[in-house]
Design an enzyme around this catalytic site. Structure first.
Site, PDB file in Angstrom:
ATOM      1  N   HIS A 135      10.606   1.277   2.479  1.00  0.00           N
ATOM      2  CA  HIS A 135       9.816   0.218   1.852  1.00  0.00           C
ATOM      3  C   HIS A 135      10.233  -1.148   2.381  1.00  0.00           C
ATOM      4  CE1 HIS A 135      13.276   0.445  -1.056  1.00  0.00           C
ATOM      5  NE2 HIS A 135      13.192  -0.863  -0.935  1.00  0.00           N
TER       6      HIS A 135
ATOM      7  N   GLU B 122       7.779  -2.839  -2.124  1.00  0.00           N
ATOM      8  CA  GLU B 122       8.500  -3.006  -3.391  1.00  0.00           C
ATOM      9  C   GLU B 122       8.376  -4.462  -3.805  1.00  0.00           C
ATOM     10  OE1 GLU B 122      13.037  -3.564  -4.967  1.00  0.00           O
ATOM     11  OE2 GLU B 122      12.745  -2.136  -3.327  1.00  0.00           O
TER      12      GLU B 122
ATOM     13  N   HIS C 279       5.680 -11.271   8.843  1.00  0.00           N
ATOM     14  CA  HIS C 279       4.521 -10.731   8.147  1.00  0.00           C
ATOM     15  C   HIS C 279       4.663  -9.222   7.974  1.00  0.00           C
ATOM     16  CE1 HIS C 279       3.460 -10.335  12.468  1.00  0.00           C
ATOM     17  NE2 HIS C 279       2.965  -9.168  12.072  1.00  0.00           N
TER      18      HIS C 279
ATOM     19  N   GLU D   2      -0.711  -9.346   8.113  1.00  0.00           N
ATOM     20  CA  GLU D   2      -1.570  -9.222   9.295  1.00  0.00           C
ATOM     21  C   GLU D   2      -2.421  -7.967   9.167  1.00  0.00           C
ATOM     22  OE1 GLU D   2      -1.194  -9.175  14.161  1.00  0.00           O
ATOM     23  OE2 GLU D   2       0.448  -8.351  12.963  1.00  0.00           O
TER      24      GLU D   2
END
Length: 127
Positions: free
Chosen positions: A5, A56, A74, A122
């Site tokens: 994550h 998360e 990003h 993005e």
């Protein structure tokens, strides 16, 4: 090994969950409060955590805003039709910070949006 994550600290958990669910179409996979240390974790994604990378969201109850700094880049999300996706995001109230079009010096179609805390996301055509 695999990436599990990416964690983002958010000021308004409800607003952020709504954005990732309603604007980006993610599912809330699980959420947990920690009363002792005054924070909540929420995990969102497009599939089960056992096989997919997820986001998360960490909400520290006593923090109202964060300085994003200048090191964060990003998160990238692939989509089938970047123009349609951006139109749907715009209709849902999302912020398009860079309209869809080719990446500078290339042909890959990209766009950028911002989440409620200003984090850049993005979108990449065909990934």
């Amino acid at each position: 090994m695999r990436i599990l994550h990416t964690m983002l600290r958010v000021a308004d958990l409800t607003k952020s969950i709504k954005f990732y669910q309603q604007v980006l179409g993610m599912q809330l996979l699980r959420q947990r409060d920690n009363e002792q240390y005054r924070y909540t974790l929420a995990f969102l994604g497009y599939g089960d955590e056992s096989s997919e990378c997820v986001i998360e969201l960490t909400h520290n109850w006593d923090t109202k805003e964060y300085d994003l700094g200048n090191a964060y880049g990003h998160i990238a999300i692939g989509c089938d039709d970047i123009y349609k996706t951006c139109e749907l995001i715009k209709q849902a109230g999302g912020i398009i910070s860079r309209a869809p079009g080719p990446v500078k010096g290339g042909t890959t179609q990209i766009a950028f949006i911002k989440d409620p805390d200003g984090y850049a996301i993005e979108l990449i055509q065909g990934k």
